[in-house]
Design a protein around this motif. Structure first.
Motif, PDB file in Angstrom:
ATOM      1  N   ILE A 110     -16.739   2.009  -7.180  1.00  0.00           N
ATOM      2  CA  ILE A 110     -17.458   1.483  -5.770  1.00  0.00           C
ATOM      3  C   ILE A 110     -18.801   0.838  -6.215  1.00  0.00           C
ATOM      4  CG2 ILE A 110     -18.705   2.136  -3.659  1.00  0.00           C
ATOM      5  CD1 ILE A 110     -16.099   4.398  -3.662  1.00  0.00           C
ATOM      6  N   MET A 121     -11.346   5.928   1.538  1.00  0.00           N
ATOM      7  CA  MET A 121     -10.396   6.911   0.702  1.00  0.00           C
ATOM      8  C   MET A 121     -11.134   8.078   0.153  1.00  0.00           C
ATOM      9  SD  MET A 121      -7.412   5.815   0.712  1.00  0.00           S
ATOM     10  CE  MET A 121      -7.859   5.311   2.350  1.00  0.00           C
ATOM     11  N   GLY A 140      -8.976  10.223   1.917  1.00  0.00           N
ATOM     12  CA  GLY A 140      -7.649  10.279   0.845  1.00  0.00           C
ATOM     13  C   GLY A 140      -6.680  11.577   0.970  1.00  0.00           C
ATOM     14  N   ILE A 169     -14.262   7.154  -9.151  1.00  0.00           N
ATOM     15  CA  ILE A 169     -14.111   6.345  -7.814  1.00  0.00           C
ATOM     16  C   ILE A 169     -15.644   5.714  -7.523  1.00  0.00           C
ATOM     17  CG2 ILE A 169     -13.682   6.153  -5.544  1.00  0.00           C
ATOM     18  CD1 ILE A 169     -11.598   8.201  -5.934  1.00  0.00           C
ATOM     19  N   TRP A 210     -12.279   1.759  -0.415  1.00  0.00           N
ATOM     20  CA  TRP A 210     -12.523   3.026  -1.196  1.00  0.00           C
ATOM     21  C   TRP A 210     -13.299   4.190  -0.663  1.00  0.00           C
ATOM     22  CZ3 TRP A 210     -11.908   0.519  -6.520  1.00  0.00           C
ATOM     23  CH2 TRP A 210     -10.588   0.044  -6.976  1.00  0.00           C
ATOM     24  N   SER A 245      -2.823   7.287  -3.035  1.00  0.00           N
ATOM     25  CA  SER A 245      -4.320   6.973  -2.636  1.00  0.00           C
ATOM     26  C   SER A 245      -4.973   7.001  -4.080  1.00  0.00           C
ATOM     27  CB  SER A 245      -4.883   8.340  -2.028  1.00  0.00           C
ATOM     28  OG  SER A 245      -6.113   8.352  -1.855  1.00  0.00           O
ATOM     29  N   ILE A 246      -6.277   6.316  -4.126  1.00  0.00           N
ATOM     30  CA  ILE A 246      -7.063   6.255  -5.238  1.00  0.00           C
ATOM     31  C   ILE A 246      -7.577   7.620  -5.751  1.00  0.00           C
ATOM     32  CG2 ILE A 246      -9.160   5.906  -3.859  1.00  0.00           C
ATOM     33  CD1 ILE A 246      -8.193   3.960  -7.055  1.00  0.00           C
ATOM     34  N   THR A 247      -7.695   8.580  -4.592  1.00  0.00           N
ATOM     35  CA  THR A 247      -8.178  10.005  -4.845  1.00  0.00           C
ATOM     36  C   THR A 247      -7.081  10.598  -5.786  1.00  0.00           C
ATOM     37  OG1 THR A 247      -7.076  10.590  -2.793  1.00  0.00           O
ATOM     38  CG2 THR A 247      -9.665  10.062  -2.938  1.00  0.00           C
ATOM     39  N   VAL A 253     -13.429  -4.207  -0.838  1.00  0.00           N
ATOM     40  CA  VAL A 253     -12.736  -3.229  -1.773  1.00  0.00           C
ATOM     41  C   VAL A 253     -13.495  -1.912  -1.770  1.00  0.00           C
ATOM     42  CG1 VAL A 253     -12.085  -2.754  -4.335  1.00  0.00           C
ATOM     43  CG2 VAL A 253     -11.667  -5.036  -3.398  1.00  0.00           C
ATOM     44  N   PHE A 307      -3.779   0.706  -5.425  1.00  0.00           N
ATOM     45  CA  PHE A 307      -4.730  -0.297  -5.734  1.00  0.00           C
ATOM     46  C   PHE A 307      -4.293  -1.482  -5.020  1.00  0.00           C
ATOM     47  CE2 PHE A 307      -4.915   2.253  -9.660  1.00  0.00           C
ATOM     48  CZ  PHE A 307      -6.358   2.462  -9.888  1.00  0.00           C
ATOM     49  N   LYS A 317       0.868  -1.178  -0.010  1.00  0.00           N
ATOM     50  CA  LYS A 317      -0.077  -0.033  -0.009  1.00  0.00           C
ATOM     51  C   LYS A 317       0.805   1.224   0.089  1.00  0.00           C
ATOM     52  CE  LYS A 317      -0.845   0.309   5.068  1.00  0.00           C
ATOM     53  NZ  LYS A 317      -1.835   0.296   6.128  1.00  0.00           N
TER      54      LYS A 317
END
Length: 289
Positions: A212, A184, A188, A208, A181, A198-200, A177, A136, A131
């Motif tokens: 989701i 996040m 995030g 996102i 998220w 970060s996914i952001t 998952v 991801f 991470k």
């Protein structure tokens, strides 16, 4: 007495007891589904997985101590706040990991103990370092959520290659998952400040939300497949699971609306928790009826 109270408070935080308690419930669910009833033989595997998960959580505190100190949400955790030494955290985690694995072994079998230890290796040896590299990481990391019910399953006498176990573990894998998220979307920016990918930072909020939605619909569908696979057989719980799945899909479909601005990530986060809890209750109680 005050010192003892403070130590218990610190230990509770280190062990992330709310999360590890849920992990223990999924182990119970796996056991009951395989064994079709609850007996005293489930006690040691549950105690073992709880202690092992606590040790893994404590070690995670040590591994993330530098990043935790940089985030508002985590800066008051035991290590960043200086309430416990790094040496003591390592000692606590080592004792709990070894004790938890041993208790699973003496309470069930070698197969269950190996699975439990694999969860620790996957969480602390693979997911936690990963991470720091990719936003991801949660996708391979979510394998961790699938292992405790498998421990309960084999401890209850179930076969590791049983297709019903595959459906069960896929459900707990997929549900992790969207769960993460959503966090996040709320935290995030803090993760970015701390240096975590970060996914952001790689996807827009709209992207996102769509991702989701897809993962959540998959969670609901696999939840329904748990019923269709024969793991849930009573009419009451079948209806409850199907209704919960339909509710979850209807709720998360709002994320696809462009004009939908009243978005509270925590509300949706808790909705997934409620759905998973409904499934866990159904899987534990249904075989006993």
């Amino acid at each position: 007495m005050k010192k003892l109270k403070n130590f218990i408070s610190i230990l509770t935080e280190l062990n992330k007891t709310r999360i590890t308690f849920v992990v223990t419930l999924t182990t119970l669910a796996g056991y009951v589904l395989a064994n079709k009833h609850i007996d005293s033989n489930v006690i040691l595997p549950m105690v073992g997985i709880f202690i092992l998960a606590c040790g893994s959580a404590a070690l995670n505190h040590y591994q993330d101590r530098d990043k935790d100190a940089l985030m508002e949400r985590t800066k008051d955790r035991p290590l960043p706040s200086g309430r416990i030494s790094e040496r003591n955290v390592l000692l606590i985690s080592a004792i709990e990991i070894l004790a938890g694995t041993w208790i699973i072994y003496i309470g069930s079998n070698l197969e269950a103990a190996i699975l439990g230890f694999m969860a620790f290796i996957w969480y602390n040896g693979i997911y936690t370092p990963l991470k720091r590299v990719t936003a991801f990481a949660v996708i391979p990391g979510s394998v961790i959520g699938a292992i405790p019910p498998a421990v309960g399953w084999v401890a209850g006498g179930g076969a590791l290659l049983d297709i019903r176990l595959v459906v069960l573990t896929v459900f707990f894998f997929i549900s992790q998952v969207p769960h993460f998220w959503l966090l996040m979307l709320k935290y995030g920016k803090e993760y970015e400040v701390a240096g975590f990918p970060s996914i952001t930072s790689v996807m827009t909020p709209v992207q996102i939300k769509r991702a989701i939605f897809i993962w959540t619909v998959s969670t609901a569908i696999i939840g329904a497949l748990i019923v269709l696979s024969g793991l849930v057989i009573t009419t009451f719980f079948k209806i409850m699971v199907f209704a919960a799945a339909a509710w979850l899909i209807a709720l998360f479909s709002r994320l696809l609306r462009k004009a939908y601005f009243d978005f509270n990530p925590f509300r949706y986060f808790m909705s997934i928790n409620y759905f998973v809890l409904v499934l866990i209750i159904a899987m534990i109680v249904d075989p006993l009826m």
